[in-house]
Motif scaffolding. Structure first.
Motif, PDB file in Angstrom:
ATOM      1  N   LEU A  72       0.825  -1.214   0.000  1.00 20.83           N
ATOM      2  CA  LEU A  72       0.000   0.000   0.000  1.00 20.83           C
ATOM      3  C   LEU A  72       0.853   1.256   0.000  1.00 20.83           C
ATOM      4  O   LEU A  72       0.561   2.229  -0.710  1.00 20.83           O
ATOM      5  CB  LEU A  72      -0.927  -0.013   1.223  1.00 20.83           C
ATOM      6  N   PHE A  73       1.936   1.256   0.779  1.00 16.59           N
ATOM      7  CA  PHE A  73       2.813   2.419   0.861  1.00 16.59           C
ATOM      8  C   PHE A  73       3.509   2.678  -0.478  1.00 16.59           C
ATOM      9  O   PHE A  73       3.579   3.828  -0.945  1.00 16.59           O
ATOM     10  CB  PHE A  73       3.851   2.207   1.962  1.00 16.59           C
TER      11      PHE A  73
ATOM     12  N   ILE B  45       2.548   1.758  -3.518  1.00 19.79           N
ATOM     13  CA  ILE B  45       1.592   2.204  -4.531  1.00 19.79           C
ATOM     14  C   ILE B  45       1.176   3.654  -4.278  1.00 19.79           C
ATOM     15  O   ILE B  45       1.018   4.439  -5.212  1.00 19.79           O
ATOM     16  CB  ILE B  45       0.368   1.274  -4.552  1.00 19.79           C
ATOM     17  N   LYS B  46       1.024   4.021  -3.016  1.00 17.95           N
ATOM     18  CA  LYS B  46       0.599   5.390  -2.691  1.00 17.95           C
ATOM     19  C   LYS B  46       1.685   6.411  -3.012  1.00 17.95           C
ATOM     20  O   LYS B  46       1.399   7.501  -3.510  1.00 17.95           O
ATOM     21  CB  LYS B  46       0.225   5.480  -1.210  1.00 17.95           C
ATOM     22  N   THR B  47       2.935   6.076  -2.725  1.00 18.91           N
ATOM     23  CA  THR B  47       4.020   7.061  -2.859  1.00 18.91           C
ATOM     24  C   THR B  47       4.625   7.092  -4.258  1.00 18.91           C
ATOM     25  O   THR B  47       5.269   8.084  -4.613  1.00 18.91           O
ATOM     26  CB  THR B  47       5.135   6.757  -1.844  1.00 18.91           C
TER      27      THR B  47
ATOM     28  N   GLN C  68       4.179   7.572  -8.000  1.00 17.26           N
ATOM     29  CA  GLN C  68       3.196   8.117  -8.940  1.00 17.26           C
ATOM     30  C   GLN C  68       3.016   7.219 -10.154  1.00 17.26           C
ATOM     31  O   GLN C  68       1.917   7.115 -10.707  1.00 17.26           O
ATOM     32  CB  GLN C  68       3.637   9.519  -9.381  1.00 17.26           C
TER      33      GLN C  68
ATOM     34  N   HIS D 150       0.193   4.565 -10.124  1.00 13.07           N
ATOM     35  CA  HIS D 150      -1.215   4.956 -10.008  1.00 13.07           C
ATOM     36  C   HIS D 150      -1.959   4.561 -11.283  1.00 13.07           C
ATOM     37  O   HIS D 150      -2.515   5.391 -12.001  1.00 13.07           O
ATOM     38  CB  HIS D 150      -1.334   6.453  -9.736  1.00 13.07           C
TER      39      HIS D 150
ATOM     40  N   LEU E 214      -3.908  -0.168  -8.516  1.00 13.96           N
ATOM     41  CA  LEU E 214      -5.008   0.265  -7.654  1.00 13.96           C
ATOM     42  C   LEU E 214      -5.858  -0.928  -7.229  1.00 13.96           C
ATOM     43  O   LEU E 214      -6.290  -1.014  -6.076  1.00 13.96           O
ATOM     44  CB  LEU E 214      -5.864   1.314  -8.376  1.00 13.96           C
TER      45      LEU E 214
ATOM     46  N   SER F  26      -3.953  -2.646  -4.568  1.00 11.29           N
ATOM     47  CA  SER F  26      -4.081  -2.000  -3.256  1.00 11.29           C
ATOM     48  C   SER F  26      -5.395  -2.395  -2.575  1.00 11.29           C
ATOM     49  O   SER F  26      -5.436  -2.569  -1.350  1.00 11.29           O
ATOM     50  CB  SER F  26      -3.996  -0.472  -3.411  1.00 11.29           C
TER      51      SER F  26
ATOM     52  N   CYS G 116      -5.807  -4.368   1.011  1.00 16.74           N
ATOM     53  CA  CYS G 116      -6.723  -3.964   2.090  1.00 16.74           C
ATOM     54  C   CYS G 116      -7.597  -5.129   2.526  1.00 16.74           C
ATOM     55  O   CYS G 116      -7.856  -5.323   3.722  1.00 16.74           O
ATOM     56  CB  CYS G 116      -7.595  -2.798   1.633  1.00 16.74           C
TER      57      CYS G 116
ATOM     58  N   ASN H 252      -9.770   6.222 -12.456  1.00 20.15           N
ATOM     59  CA  ASN H 252      -9.836   5.974 -11.016  1.00 20.15           C
ATOM     60  C   ASN H 252     -11.266   5.925 -10.490  1.00 20.15           C
ATOM     61  O   ASN H 252     -11.585   5.151  -9.583  1.00 20.15           O
ATOM     62  CB  ASN H 252      -9.050   7.049 -10.259  1.00 20.15           C
TER      63      ASN H 252
END
Length: 315
Positions: free
Chosen positions: A47-48, A50-52, A54, A57, A62, A65, A69, A139
């Motif tokens: 998760l970290f 994919i979030k940080t 770019q 994305h 996504l 991710s 979860c 998205n």
């Protein structure tokens, strides 16, 4: 006269660790705790990253991710009781807590199955329309798909929880595992459970069974598209993008099918085998998914390597 309990009664069920060897439960405690640590750290790292990053994305990551979860949710749902049984020999669980745990275990499993279907469709779209891929799956669409999958899981899992909540329980209150499952609770009810059993069978066929069919159809279309590509190198590259997803499918469905087969047709098998299959079915997929995607997906692997290299430089 037998005593019965209803949804509003305060009552406890007894969870089981190693069948017939409860005094040796601590043997399972350390490896189980290690698996949970790997699950939480691995999925949080996915998760970290994919979030940080770019560049990650994109629809594929996504969806990954969302899968992470779901794996975290399944781990958190089962970790308290399983570690309580094996580490502290705390085997009691209240009826309400058991029912809640059952609901969330099945919710996250149904959710994960739906995510794997969405990821199969995502791979087909990426291979068939590589240039318009991100435009076809913006998205907002991915968020709607994720919410739809979660809503489907909730709608499927709520009725059995409601039905079991209204059943009386009497006699033996010892469960078969170190966590609560729908079929396990049904066997302890001292009332007719035909409706619950039929609903469970129909739900499995209409959700998990349909999910498997949709995944197979997606991969048939993927193979058809790949075989139409002229370049051998491009065909190989296209198939490589599906490798981690295929592993995730096998990691999720093979233990589930194995545990179901052992539960239904292996009553003559040793209880220890039932316990091992049940634990593998719950613990192993959330642990292996982040490992597989970290190893098989080049972008994630490179990002994780950069993270550790920066830490080494700073130190």
């Amino acid at each position: 006269m037998r005593s019965t309990i209803s949804f509003n009664d305060s009552h406890s069920f007894i969870l089981v660790g190693i069948p017939g060897m409860q005094e040796h439960n601590s043997l399972m405690a350390f490896p189980l705790c290690l698996l949970y640590i790997l699950t939480i750290v691995g999925n949080l790292m996915i998760l970290f990253v994919i979030k940080t990053e770019q560049s990650l994305h994109e629809p594929m990551y996504l969806f990954l991710s969302i899968l992470a979860c779901s794996d975290l949710g399944l781990a958190v749902s089962t970790m308290p009781t399983m570690l309580g049984v094996y580490w502290f020999d705390y085997r009691e669980i209240s009826f309400t807590s058991c029912l809640t745990q059952m609901f969330f275990i099945h919710l996250f499993q149904w959710t994960e199955s739906g995510i794997l279907v969405a990821m199969a469709f995502d791979r087909f779209m990426a291979i068939q329309n590589p240039l318009r891929y991100t435009l076809l799956l913006p998205n907002t669409v991915i968020v709607k798909i994720g919410l739809g999958i979660l809503a489907r899981g909730f709608c499927v899992c709520f009725p059995p929880a409601f039905l079991i909540g209204r059943l009386p329980f009497c006699g033996c209150h010892v469960l078969s595992h170190s966590y609560c499952l729908h079929q396990d609770l049904m066997h302890l009810a001292c009332a007719d459970t035909t409706i619950s059993m039929l609903y469970g069978l129909v739900a499995v066929i209409c959700t998990l069974g349909l999910d498997v069919v949709l995944i197979l159809v997606s991969y048939i279309l993927i193979l058809k598209t790949v075989l139409s590509i002229a370049s051998r190198e491009e065909r190989s590259r296209a198939l490589n993008t599906c490798a981690s997803h295929v592993c995730a499918i096998l990691i999720f469905y093979v233990p589930m099918i194995g545990a179901s087969v052992v539960h239904r047709f292996g009553r003559h098998l040793p209880p220890l085998l039932h316990m091992m299959m049940a634990n593998i079915y719950i613990v192993v997929p959330p642990t292996l998914n982040p490992i597989v995607y970290s190893v098989k997906t080049q972008q994630i692997r490179q990002r994780i390597r950069k993270m550790f290299q920066r830490k080494e430089i700073r130190s």
